[in-house]
Design a protein around this motif. Structure first.
Motif, PDB file in Angstrom:
ATOM      1  N   ALA A  99      -6.712   6.350  13.669  1.00  0.00           N
ATOM      2  CA  ALA A  99      -6.361   6.853  12.331  1.00  0.00           C
ATOM      3  C   ALA A  99      -4.846   7.004  12.209  1.00  0.00           C
ATOM      4  CB  ALA A  99      -7.060   8.192  12.081  1.00  0.00           C
ATOM      5  N   ALA A 100      -4.206   7.528  13.247  1.00  0.00           N
ATOM      6  CA  ALA A 100      -2.754   7.738  13.199  1.00  0.00           C
ATOM      7  C   ALA A 100      -2.030   6.392  13.108  1.00  0.00           C
ATOM      8  CB  ALA A 100      -2.298   8.502  14.438  1.00  0.00           C
ATOM      9  N   ARG A 101      -2.523   5.393  13.850  1.00  0.00           N
ATOM     10  CA  ARG A 101      -1.879   4.073  13.817  1.00  0.00           C
ATOM     11  C   ARG A 101      -2.000   3.452  12.427  1.00  0.00           C
ATOM     12  NH1 ARG A 101      -4.068   1.496  19.473  1.00  0.00           N
ATOM     13  NH2 ARG A 101      -2.841  -0.323  18.920  1.00  0.00           N
ATOM     14  N   VAL A 102      -3.156   3.623  11.813  1.00  0.00           N
ATOM     15  CA  VAL A 102      -3.356   3.032  10.487  1.00  0.00           C
ATOM     16  C   VAL A 102      -2.480   3.759   9.462  1.00  0.00           C
ATOM     17  CG1 VAL A 102      -5.033   2.519   8.672  1.00  0.00           C
ATOM     18  CG2 VAL A 102      -5.683   2.241  11.071  1.00  0.00           C
ATOM     19  N   ALA A 103      -2.440   5.095   9.554  1.00  0.00           N
ATOM     20  CA  ALA A 103      -1.604   5.854   8.609  1.00  0.00           C
ATOM     21  C   ALA A 103      -0.137   5.458   8.772  1.00  0.00           C
ATOM     22  CB  ALA A 103      -1.795   7.357   8.834  1.00  0.00           C
ATOM     23  N   THR A 104       0.321   5.364  10.021  1.00  0.00           N
ATOM     24  CA  THR A 104       1.718   4.983  10.260  1.00  0.00           C
ATOM     25  C   THR A 104       1.984   3.578   9.739  1.00  0.00           C
ATOM     26  OG1 THR A 104       1.630   6.318  12.256  1.00  0.00           O
ATOM     27  CG2 THR A 104       3.495   4.815  12.067  1.00  0.00           C
ATOM     28  N   GLY A 105       1.050   2.675  10.007  1.00  0.00           N
ATOM     29  CA  GLY A 105       1.217   1.286   9.553  1.00  0.00           C
ATOM     30  C   GLY A 105       1.287   1.190   8.035  1.00  0.00           C
ATOM     31  N   LEU A 106       0.546   2.069   7.363  1.00  0.00           N
ATOM     32  CA  LEU A 106       0.553   2.051   5.900  1.00  0.00           C
ATOM     33  C   LEU A 106       1.732   2.843   5.342  1.00  0.00           C
ATOM     34  CD1 LEU A 106      -3.262   2.724   5.251  1.00  0.00           C
ATOM     35  CD2 LEU A 106      -2.025   0.637   4.622  1.00  0.00           C
ATOM     36  N   GLY A 107       2.346   3.672   6.219  1.00  0.00           N
ATOM     37  CA  GLY A 107       3.436   4.533   5.769  1.00  0.00           C
ATOM     38  C   GLY A 107       2.950   5.663   4.882  1.00  0.00           C
TER      39      GLY A 107
END
Ligand code: HDD
Length: 690
Positions: free
Chosen positions: A504-512
């Protein structure tokens, strides 16, 4: 004109058609000879065309009606004929003749994508259908599965919503063949039961290298029934003999540009050249006690049974050995029906399966236009069929006599009384097939279906680091394509927090976007032991069998070097494909002309599994001015493939940004070894992954 050519056959007329097709004489559909197929009948050379020209009218009329409605899902598909051979004795489990050890059964298989139309590309990010029709001697059995063992939804009543959400959007009619758009993610993020399937759909499972290198699954729990009517639960699996192999996202995107028909062509050519694709059919068999002891419900199609808990038992081999003669007559008109089961195989109460039992029969009437679609040769059983169903549109059978009902006593009067019910023991769905819950009528979802995250977590945590990065990056890519619906990406990430916080953190970071609060789970997920069988990388087969090596040459290429690479690739069972700037060929060092299999600009490296570059110094200098040649090396490297290059070709590699690693070799024995692998470790150096 031989008189037999136009003779009408007494029965169904099929002979006449065949004669017309294979004979020399052109006729109308009604057998009337056509002497001029170039000019319509006119009143005067420059006058109007006459209505009486029945040859013209019949031809145009037929053409106008050539298309039938495409499948609402799985419209794009490729089919082939083959044979299934039962290799193990499972008579203790099932009485089905198709499973009798040594029995060979004719089959027809259709692979498909799901979301795109019939003319869409072969390599989108999409689930693949894996539908098998077994023409058994006890009737047709259709195992209508996918290349993923779970499904998006738990109850068939949600299927129209799912399909509407995933297909092109209703007003703008795009995107074609993909999930990366508002409506799909809106629906998916509102339906936590999709989460497990989403993990698979964001993984490389949905980017198969070849239809020949895909696993297949019956998805639902079915039942096997033995001759004593004892039932066992079963899950069906197809395992490709060539091993499972996928592409990566950038490669799949570029394949769409290189070859719309990449998978269709690959399957057709493999069968055409005698490289028959094979799969093992394996089963997971379990009983009620096992089912009741699991923390998930075996009737829930969003759940799988880890192979580590119930190992696969191989019971047969499927070989595809014949291409279709006519795409429309066979691949388009084939009608798969999950209702097609035979004595010895039965349904379970999976509510998704139960809904399918209605849908497929119904859709065939809309696609094929008649309740008599079972008479089309590709759908007709190979065993005799007799019943009292009569008439209807496009009836091609000519039943004789008065017996169109039963019971009847016509036989007592010397007339043919027609078929009678099969004796006990032959029956199928009415067999006593073990206890399953029935009760009050309730429009309800069982409590045992409530956990939507534990198996999604199991899948994610069973992947290698590289596979996890691909999943996270796919979520980022797809959710970044959500345009207007701001609430959708955070809602999806909130669900993913129940799967894995790191994901979840990787996806949130990737989406900004900020990490949203965790979504409330209907049931708290729990950890399951990692299952290596769920990873592609952990079980990949390092082989060149069934794969292709592109060999880039130009004028001046050393003939000996080329010969030794071609020989080594061929000996390793790979296909050597020579690519040159001109398809007519390149002049080799010994003065001979080497014909090319493909022209450089039309044969980019993404269509190959590994790349060899054999150039002379002058050839290399020429290729360094050629964008397609630089891209060729760059993409092979970027798609994590082995690159073998001779000494003179090194400047091209440098220009393409190819850096040394285990997958970058000379053109000797090391290359052929490397060519059987992919170099996933290379990836973090090449692109940002989430
Ligand atoms: Fe389906 C086609 C596989 C759920 C309704 N489905 C279709 C095909 C495959 C699957 C491989 C293409 C067959 C061919 O090549 O002609 N479908 C699945 C799997 C499912 C599934 C593995 C879940 C485990 N399907 C499903 C549900 C419904 C449908 C729940 C409806 C309630 N499917 C259809 C359909 C199609 C179809 C609309 C379109 C064309 C056809 O049937 O023949 O009826």
């Amino acid at each position: 004109m031989a008189s037999e050519d136009i003779k009408t056959s007494a029965g169904n007329g099929g002979e006449t058609h065949q004669q017309a097709a294979s004979g020399n004489m052109l006729t109308t559909n009604h057998g009337v000879p056509v002497s001029d197929n170039q000019n319509s009948l006119k009143s005067g050379a420059r006058g109007p065309t006459l209505l009486e020209d029945f040859v013209l009218r019949e031809k145009i009329f037929h053409f106008d009606h050539e298309r039938i409605p495409e499948r609402i899902v799985h419209a794009r598909g490729s089919g082939a004929h083959g044979v299934f051979e039962a290799t193990d004795d499972i008579s203790d489990l099932s009485k089905a003749a198709v499973f009798t050890k040594g029995e060979k059964t004719e089959v027809f298989v259709r692979f498909s994508t799901v979301a795109g139309g019939a003319g869409s590309v072969d390599t989108p990010r999409d689930v693949r259908g894996f539908a098998v029709k077994f023409y058994t001697r006890e009737g047709n059995w259709d195992l209508v599965g996918n290349n993923i063992p779970v499904f998006f939804i738990q109850d068939a009543i949600k299927f129209p919503d799912l399909v509407h959400a995933v297909k092109m959007e209703a007003d703008r009619a795009y995107p074609q063949a993909g999930t990366a758009h508002d409506t799909f993610w809106d629906f998916a993020s509102l339906m936590p039961e999709t989460t497990h399937m989403l993990m698979w759909a964001m993984s490389d499972r949905v980017l198969p290298r070849s239809l020949r290198m895909m696993e297949g699954f019956g998805v639902h729990t079915f039942k096997l029934v033995n001759s004593k009517d004892k039932a066992s639960f079963v899950k069906f699996h197809w395992r490709p003999k060539l091993g499972i192999q996928s592409t990566i996202w950038d490669e799949a995107l570029k394949l769409q540009a290189a070859d719309n028909d990449y998978h269709r062509r690959d399957l057709f050519e493999a069968i055409d050249t005698g490289a028959f694709p094979e799969w093992e059919l394996a089963i997971q068999v379990f009983d009620e006690a096992f089912a009741n002891a699991q923390p998930y419900d075996v009737l829930d199609a969003t759940k799988l049974i880890p192979e580590e808990d119930v190992p696969l038992r191989v019971i047969g081999t499927l070989t595809l050995n014949r291409n279709v003669d006519n795409f429309f007559a066979e691949t388009e008109q084939v009608a798969f029906l999950p209702t097609n089961i035979v004595p010895g195989i039965d349904f379970s109460n999976d509510p998704l399966l139960q809904g399918r039992l209605f849908s497929y029969l119904d859709t065939q009437k809309s696609r094929l236009g008649t309740t008599n679609f079972h008479q089309i040769p590709i759908n007709a059983p190979r065993c005799p069929m007799h019943n009292f169903q009569r008439d209807g549109l496009m009836q091609t059978m000519v039943p004789k006599g008065r017996a169109n009902y039963e019971p009847n006593s016509l036989a007592a009067h010397g007339e043919d009384g027609g078929p009678r019910e099969a004796p006990a023991g032959f029956a199928t769905v009415d067999a006593a097939t073990g206890p399953e819950e029935t009760g009050d009528k309730l429009r309800i979802r069982s409590e045992t279906f409530a956990d939507h995250y534990s198996q999604a977590r199991l899948f994610y945590r069973s992947q290698t680091e590289s596979e996890q990065a691909h999943i996270a990056s796919s979520f980022v890519f797809e959710l970044s394509k959500v345009g207007l619906l701001d609430q959708v990406p955070p809602r999806m990430v909130a669900n993913l927090r129940n799967v894995d916080e790191d994901l979840a953190a990787r996806v949130a970071t990737g989406l900004g976007i900020p990490l949203p609060n965790k979504a409330k789970a209907a049931r708290e997920p729990f950890d399951m032991p990692v299952s290596d069988a769920l990873s592609i990388h952990k079980k990949m087969k390092n082989t060149l069998e069934g794969r292709a090596v592109g060999i880039l040459i130009a004028d001046g290429t050393d003939a000996g070097e080329l010969k030794s690479v071609v020989t080594a690739v061929t000996e390793a069972k790979g296909k050597a494909v020579i690519v040159a700037p001109k398809v007519g060929g390149a002049k080799l060092s010994d003065g001979s002309l080497q014909k090319a299999d493909g022209q450089l600009a039309g044969s980019p490296s993404q269509i190959f599994d590994a790349a060899a570059i054999i150039l002379s110094e002058a050839g290399c200098a020429a290729m360094m001015k050629e964008g397609a040649a630089i891209q060729w090396a760059m993409d092979a490297f970027g798609h994590l493939k082995a690159i073998g290059a001779n000494a003179a070709a090194q400047p091209l590699l440098a220009k393409a940004g190819v850096e040394p690693d285990d997958g970058v070799t000379d053109v000797g024995a090391d290359f052929v070894k490397a060519a059987a692998k992919r170099f996933y470790d290379r990836e973090p150096k090449l692109r940002t992954l989430a």
